[in-house]
Design a protein around this motif. Structure first.
Motif, PDB file in Angstrom:
ATOM      1  N   SER A   1     123.035  51.787  93.485  1.00 53.29           N
ATOM      2  CA  SER A   1     123.312  51.590  92.273  1.00 53.29           C
ATOM      3  C   SER A   1     122.103  51.716  91.261  1.00 53.29           C
ATOM      4  O   SER A   1     121.855  51.221  90.174  1.00 53.29           O
ATOM      5  CB  SER A   1     124.122  50.590  91.557  1.00 53.29           C
ATOM      6  N   ARG A   2     120.923  52.397  91.701  1.00 52.70           N
ATOM      7  CA  ARG A   2     119.628  52.576  90.953  1.00 52.70           C
ATOM      8  C   ARG A   2     119.591  53.862  90.554  1.00 52.70           C
ATOM      9  O   ARG A   2     119.737  55.055  91.228  1.00 52.70           O
ATOM     10  CB  ARG A   2     118.503  52.360  91.847  1.00 52.70           C
ATOM     11  N   LYS A   3     119.592  53.924  89.138  1.00 50.13           N
ATOM     12  CA  LYS A   3     119.711  55.207  88.430  1.00 50.13           C
ATOM     13  C   LYS A   3     117.980  55.581  88.194  1.00 50.13           C
ATOM     14  O   LYS A   3     117.348  54.946  87.599  1.00 50.13           O
ATOM     15  CB  LYS A   3     120.218  55.267  87.117  1.00 50.13           C
TER      16      LYS A   3
ATOM     17  N   ASP B   1     108.647  41.314  80.556  1.00 48.78           N
ATOM     18  CA  ASP B   1     109.866  42.159  80.370  1.00 48.78           C
ATOM     19  C   ASP B   1     110.078  42.898  81.310  1.00 48.78           C
ATOM     20  O   ASP B   1     109.468  43.723  81.870  1.00 48.78           O
ATOM     21  CB  ASP B   1     109.567  43.014  79.100  1.00 48.78           C
ATOM     22  N   ARG B   2     111.364  43.145  81.857  1.00 52.73           N
ATOM     23  CA  ARG B   2     111.695  43.879  82.960  1.00 52.73           C
ATOM     24  C   ARG B   2     111.705  45.421  82.810  1.00 52.73           C
ATOM     25  O   ARG B   2     111.280  46.259  83.751  1.00 52.73           O
ATOM     26  CB  ARG B   2     113.081  43.640  83.344  1.00 52.73           C
ATOM     27  N   THR B   3     111.833  45.868  81.531  1.00 50.02           N
ATOM     28  CA  THR B   3     111.712  47.355  81.044  1.00 50.02           C
ATOM     29  C   THR B   3     110.840  47.542  79.834  1.00 50.02           C
ATOM     30  O   THR B   3     111.678  47.499  78.768  1.00 50.02           O
ATOM     31  CB  THR B   3     113.114  47.995  81.384  1.00 50.02           C
ATOM     32  N   PHE B   4     109.635  47.477  79.731  1.00 52.28           N
ATOM     33  CA  PHE B   4     108.825  47.360  78.659  1.00 52.28           C
ATOM     34  C   PHE B   4     109.118  48.822  77.833  1.00 52.28           C
ATOM     35  O   PHE B   4     109.120  48.774  76.452  1.00 52.28           O
ATOM     36  CB  PHE B   4     107.455  47.389  79.032  1.00 52.28           C
TER      37      PHE B   4
ATOM     38  N   VAL C   1     107.288  48.950  83.674  1.00 56.98           N
ATOM     39  CA  VAL C   1     108.123  50.277  83.130  1.00 56.98           C
ATOM     40  C   VAL C   1     108.692  50.768  84.036  1.00 56.98           C
ATOM     41  O   VAL C   1     108.672  50.572  85.128  1.00 56.98           O
ATOM     42  CB  VAL C   1     106.780  51.238  82.478  1.00 56.98           C
ATOM     43  N   VAL C   2     109.812  51.372  83.427  1.00 60.86           N
ATOM     44  CA  VAL C   2     110.768  52.398  84.240  1.00 60.86           C
ATOM     45  C   VAL C   2     110.048  53.798  84.429  1.00 60.86           C
ATOM     46  O   VAL C   2     109.591  54.150  83.000  1.00 60.86           O
ATOM     47  CB  VAL C   2     112.163  52.621  83.586  1.00 60.86           C
ATOM     48  N   PRO C   3     110.023  54.246  85.269  1.00 60.79           N
ATOM     49  CA  PRO C   3     109.152  55.686  85.364  1.00 60.79           C
ATOM     50  C   PRO C   3     109.435  56.833  85.050  1.00 60.79           C
ATOM     51  O   PRO C   3     108.912  57.962  84.764  1.00 60.79           O
ATOM     52  CB  PRO C   3     108.908  55.736  86.763  1.00 60.79           C
TER      53      PRO C   3
ATOM     54  N   GLY D   1     116.268  40.231  80.144  1.00 57.03           N
ATOM     55  CA  GLY D   1     117.304  40.929  80.812  1.00 57.03           C
ATOM     56  C   GLY D   1     116.787  42.357  80.975  1.00 57.03           C
ATOM     57  O   GLY D   1     115.916  43.016  80.638  1.00 57.03           O
ATOM     58  N   CYS D   2     117.718  42.973  81.605  1.00 55.65           N
ATOM     59  CA  CYS D   2     117.823  44.594  82.049  1.00 55.65           C
ATOM     60  C   CYS D   2     118.695  45.316  82.106  1.00 55.65           C
ATOM     61  O   CYS D   2     119.958  44.723  82.438  1.00 55.65           O
ATOM     62  CB  CYS D   2     117.155  44.688  83.524  1.00 55.65           C
ATOM     63  N   PRO D   3     119.095  46.506  81.340  1.00 52.71           N
ATOM     64  CA  PRO D   3     120.608  47.176  81.373  1.00 52.71           C
ATOM     65  C   PRO D   3     120.754  47.767  82.753  1.00 52.71           C
ATOM     66  O   PRO D   3     121.731  48.144  82.859  1.00 52.71           O
ATOM     67  CB  PRO D   3     120.129  48.358  80.457  1.00 52.71           C
ATOM     68  N   PHE D   4     119.722  47.938  83.775  1.00 55.16           N
ATOM     69  CA  PHE D   4     120.261  48.715  85.064  1.00 55.16           C
ATOM     70  C   PHE D   4     120.623  47.677  85.911  1.00 55.16           C
ATOM     71  O   PHE D   4     120.947  46.448  85.722  1.00 55.16           O
ATOM     72  CB  PHE D   4     118.788  49.354  85.500  1.00 55.16           C
ATOM     73  N   LYS D   5     121.053  48.532  86.864  1.00 51.63           N
ATOM     74  CA  LYS D   5     121.874  47.519  88.011  1.00 51.63           C
ATOM     75  C   LYS D   5     121.455  47.458  89.396  1.00 51.63           C
ATOM     76  O   LYS D   5     122.303  47.551  90.425  1.00 51.63           O
ATOM     77  CB  LYS D   5     123.429  47.976  87.831  1.00 51.63           C
ATOM     78  N   CYS D   6     120.174  47.579  89.696  1.00 52.37           N
ATOM     79  CA  CYS D   6     119.770  47.719  91.170  1.00 52.37           C
ATOM     80  C   CYS D   6     120.087  46.554  91.931  1.00 52.37           C
ATOM     81  O   CYS D   6     119.871  45.354  91.276  1.00 52.37           O
ATOM     82  CB  CYS D   6     118.116  47.905  91.076  1.00 52.37           C
ATOM     83  N   GLU D   7     121.042  46.760  92.956  1.00 50.32           N
ATOM     84  CA  GLU D   7     121.932  45.752  93.424  1.00 50.32           C
ATOM     85  C   GLU D   7     120.751  44.862  94.361  1.00 50.32           C
ATOM     86  O   GLU D   7     121.339  43.725  94.656  1.00 50.32           O
ATOM     87  CB  GLU D   7     122.687  46.295  94.600  1.00 50.32           C
ATOM     88  N   PHE D   8     119.544  44.935  94.352  1.00 49.82           N
ATOM     89  CA  PHE D   8     118.837  43.970  95.213  1.00 49.82           C
ATOM     90  C   PHE D   8     117.989  42.885  94.124  1.00 49.82           C
ATOM     91  O   PHE D   8     117.346  41.930  94.716  1.00 49.82           O
ATOM     92  CB  PHE D   8     117.477  44.713  95.958  1.00 49.82           C
ATOM     93  N   CYS D   9     118.145  43.027  92.846  1.00 41.37           N
ATOM     94  CA  CYS D   9     117.254  42.574  91.770  1.00 41.37           C
ATOM     95  C   CYS D   9     118.405  41.691  91.171  1.00 41.37           C
ATOM     96  O   CYS D   9     119.477  42.019  90.437  1.00 41.37           O
ATOM     97  CB  CYS D   9     116.831  43.611  91.022  1.00 41.37           C
ATOM     98  N   LEU D  10     117.783  40.360  90.700  1.00 46.81           N
ATOM     99  CA  LEU D  10     118.577  39.479  89.932  1.00 46.81           C
ATOM    100  C   LEU D  10     118.862  39.915  88.504  1.00 46.81           C
ATOM    101  O   LEU D  10     120.064  39.747  87.713  1.00 46.81           O
ATOM    102  CB  LEU D  10     117.533  38.131  89.998  1.00 46.81           C
ATOM    103  N   SER D  11     118.109  40.813  88.024  1.00 46.08           N
ATOM    104  CA  SER D  11     118.225  41.345  86.411  1.00 46.08           C
ATOM    105  C   SER D  11     119.324  42.109  86.482  1.00 46.08           C
ATOM    106  O   SER D  11     119.812  42.612  85.282  1.00 46.08           O
ATOM    107  CB  SER D  11     116.829  41.999  86.118  1.00 46.08           C
ATOM    108  N   ALA D  12     119.562  42.666  87.639  1.00 45.98           N
ATOM    109  CA  ALA D  12     121.002  43.674  87.553  1.00 45.98           C
ATOM    110  C   ALA D  12     122.337  42.746  87.140  1.00 45.98           C
ATOM    111  O   ALA D  12     123.279  43.278  86.483  1.00 45.98           O
ATOM    112  CB  ALA D  12     121.231  44.064  89.115  1.00 45.98           C
ATOM    113  N   LEU D  13     122.268  41.516  87.202  1.00 41.01           N
ATOM    114  CA  LEU D  13     123.288  40.581  86.722  1.00 41.01           C
ATOM    115  C   LEU D  13     123.192  40.684  85.018  1.00 41.01           C
ATOM    116  O   LEU D  13     124.520  40.302  84.622  1.00 41.01           O
ATOM    117  CB  LEU D  13     123.199  39.286  87.267  1.00 41.01           C
TER     118      LEU D  13
HETATM  119  S1  SF4 Z   1     114.953  46.742  89.565  1.00 44.91           S
HETATM  120 FE1  SF4 Z   1     113.924  46.919  87.432  1.00 44.91          FE
HETATM  121  S2  SF4 Z   1     115.196  48.362  86.401  1.00 44.91           S
HETATM  122 FE2  SF4 Z   1     116.506  47.638  88.370  1.00 44.91          FE
HETATM  123  S3  SF4 Z   1     117.802  45.925  87.403  1.00 44.91           S
HETATM  124 FE3  SF4 Z   1     115.838  45.036  88.208  1.00 44.91          FE
HETATM  125  S4  SF4 Z   1     114.587  45.138  86.534  1.00 44.91           S
HETATM  126 FE4  SF4 Z   1     116.157  46.509  85.989  1.00 44.91          FE
END
Ligand code: SF4
Length: 508
Positions: free
Chosen positions: A292-294, A218-221, A253-255, A175-187
């Motif tokens: 919605s990418r922070k 892991d989406r965000t190590f 990693v998130v940069p 999982g991932c706590p972020f919500k980038c709208e193009f990404c499945l992990s946003a859900l």
């Molecule tokens: S792009 Fe990366 S940071 Fe954004 S929701 Fe997807 S996995 Fe998380």
């Protein structure tokens, strides 16, 4: 009764972590469950024949398919053939590609059951019901998400053959706590860690069995620094104990989040042992806000520069073209900014509409037109018409061959000079006009094209260009980016686990 877990991997080297999770969690059904992995490109009838070889006479046979964006077309064909030749077989689908928009997919129409989301406990439950009855009435079942400590870790299921010849995918969290709208992990809306000690015990066991290449999915190590440090320390201990038989670890990693404690740990990794995949996606604040990418762009840039200059980590940074609100000009600006920071590779992706992702909310306002066929790549939008998008697609392909391959390390800075995007786009347009090809360009031919373009289009002398290109061939190149202060004075340790492309960047 036999249960077969199967999928089509993109390459033989990719061992499916998902199938191994399912097998590890089959409980009392595990002894009658097996895995058989195929590779994209195999004939569907051959695959069906191999699947049917597992069938026992007079017994029920369940086949579970892992369906992803890269294999849905092939698996749809396989399921169609299976249902023609052996309609009694029970077909269960799972995986991200069948977890959303389940009403309008041919593969779901053909299958008996679908588990959306997590399958670890729901797949064995469903199999139990299929075997013992009463038969489940619903076709689509929402996968249950159990507490993390109830999921059995699958790493013992990597065979010695996997350990010797394939990439070992591992995950310390989902999982991932972020919500980038193009990404499945946003859900996901959050990340769930596995027990770190239990996880590291499994890594230890893999290491003792000979594993040296660990790819973390892991989406965000670097979300939880304490955990990241513990994982890094595990690898640093291995490196200290056996410097001539080093491990190689890959993390996403998130940069914009690299606290000092993490930097300290990162600096201890020698050449050829650590790789980071860093998602930038866009440097454009308007685009970031739309999707919605922070991201703190200044911090992200500062950290990438620091990693290039002060660490030995191999950096692979992702940008996405075709996002809503991104024009050709703003993309070029972001690309040039990233090149100036000096990562080893820039993964130039084109936006895809992954099933279930919220990016489609912009469809009307930004006239997003996606290919209806997987991988659902964007074809055009309000700011980038189809012809321009095609140019970007070709740019991405040639960039991979020339820049990311590490084969033109001396020549690349000359190709790019003071305007990387503009010059490489000119090169890309010219190569396409002269070859009509974006694939299957042999290295010799590519070197010839680079040489001719630099001489004819950029007016550089033949002698200078020949000297440059042949220095790349001779393997004497110095990579333009990063590492200089951190890597001076000693020959890089190129681990036997270090992937080829990274080795080339290190040797360059
Ligand atoms: S792009 Fe990366 S940071 Fe954004 S929701 Fe997807 S996995 Fe998380």
């Amino acid at each position: 009764m036999t249960i077969l877990l199967t999928t089509l991997n993109a390459r033989y080297a990719h061992a499916s972590l998902g199938l191994r999770y399912l097998l590890a969690n089959m409980g009392e059904l595990q002894s009658q469950t097996q895995i058989h992995e195929f590779v994209i490109g195999a004939r569907s009838t051959d695959i069906v024949e191999k699947i049917l070889a597992y069938r026992q006479p007079d017994q029920k046979f369940i086949v579970g398919f892992g369906v992803y964006i890269w294999n849905i077309v092939e698996i749809t064909q396989v399921v169609a053939v299976l249902k023609r030749v052996a309609p009694e077989i029970v077909i269960v689908l799972g995986g991200p590609e069948v977890s959303h928009e389940t009403n309008d997919q041919e593969i779901i129409r053909l299958a008996d059951y679908v588990i959306t989301g997590w399958g670890d406990v729901s797949f064995p439950d469903l199999c139990q019901k299929i075997i013992e009855g009463p038969q489940p009435l619903m076709k689509v079942h929402a996968g249950l998400q159990p507490p993390m400590n109830e999921i059995k870790l699958p790493y013992a299921l990597y065979t010695d053959q996997d350990i010797r010849h394939r990439t070992l995918y591992v995950e310390a969290s989902r999982g991932c706590p972020f919500k980038c709208e193009f990404c499945l992990s946003a859900l996901d809306k959050t990340a769930w860690p596995f027990d770190i000690d239990a996880f590291l015990a499994e890594m230890e066991s893999l290491y003792q069995r000979g594993a040296r290449l660990f790819k973390f999915v892991d989406r965000t190590f670097n979300l939880n620094v304490k955990t990241s440090l513990k994982i890094m320390q595990f690898f640093l201990d291995k490196l200290a104990a056996a410097p001539h038989d080093p491990v190689f670890a890959h993390f996403e990693v998130v940069p914009d989040h690299l606290p000092d404690a993490l930097k300290e740990g990162i600096q201890k990794f020698p050449d050829g042992t650590l790789q980071f995949e860093i998602g930038i996606q866009s440097f454009n604040p308007e685009v970031q806000s739309l999707i919605s990418r922070k991201q703190n762009n200044d911090k992200a840039a500062e950290n990438i520069r620091w990693l290039c200059e002060q660490s030995h980590a191999h950096l692979h940074v992702d940008l996405i073209a075709g996002l809503p609100g991104e024009t050709m000009e703003s993309f070029a600006e972001g690309f040039n900014k990233l090149v100036a920071l000096g990562p080893h590779e820039i993964q130039f992706g084109i936006l895809k509409r992954l099933r279930g992702t919220p990016i489609i909310r912009h469809t009307e306002a930004f006239q997003l037109a996606f290919d209806p066929m997987p991988p659902y790549t964007i074809l055009a939008n309000k700011d980038v018409p189809f012809a321009a998008m095609q140019r970007l697609v070709r740019f991405a392909r040639y960039w991979d061959m020339v820049a990311n391959s590490g084969r033109f390390a001396n020549t690349l800075p000359v190709i790019l000079s003071e305007s990387p995007f503009e010059h490489f786009m000119a090169f890309s347009d010219w190569v396409y006009a002269n070859t009509d090809a974006t694939h299957r360009i042999a290295l010799d031919r590519l070197a010839g094209l680079v040489t001719t373009w630099l001489i004819e289009q950029r007016g550089i002398s033949k002698e200078a260009v020949m000297a440059l290109v042949s220095s790349d061939y001779a393997g004497n190149a110095k990579h333009k980016q990063g590492n200089s202060s951190a890597g001076e004075q000693k020959a890089p340790v190129v681990a036997k686990a270090t992937p080829q492309r990274q080795s080339r960047h290190l040797a360059a």
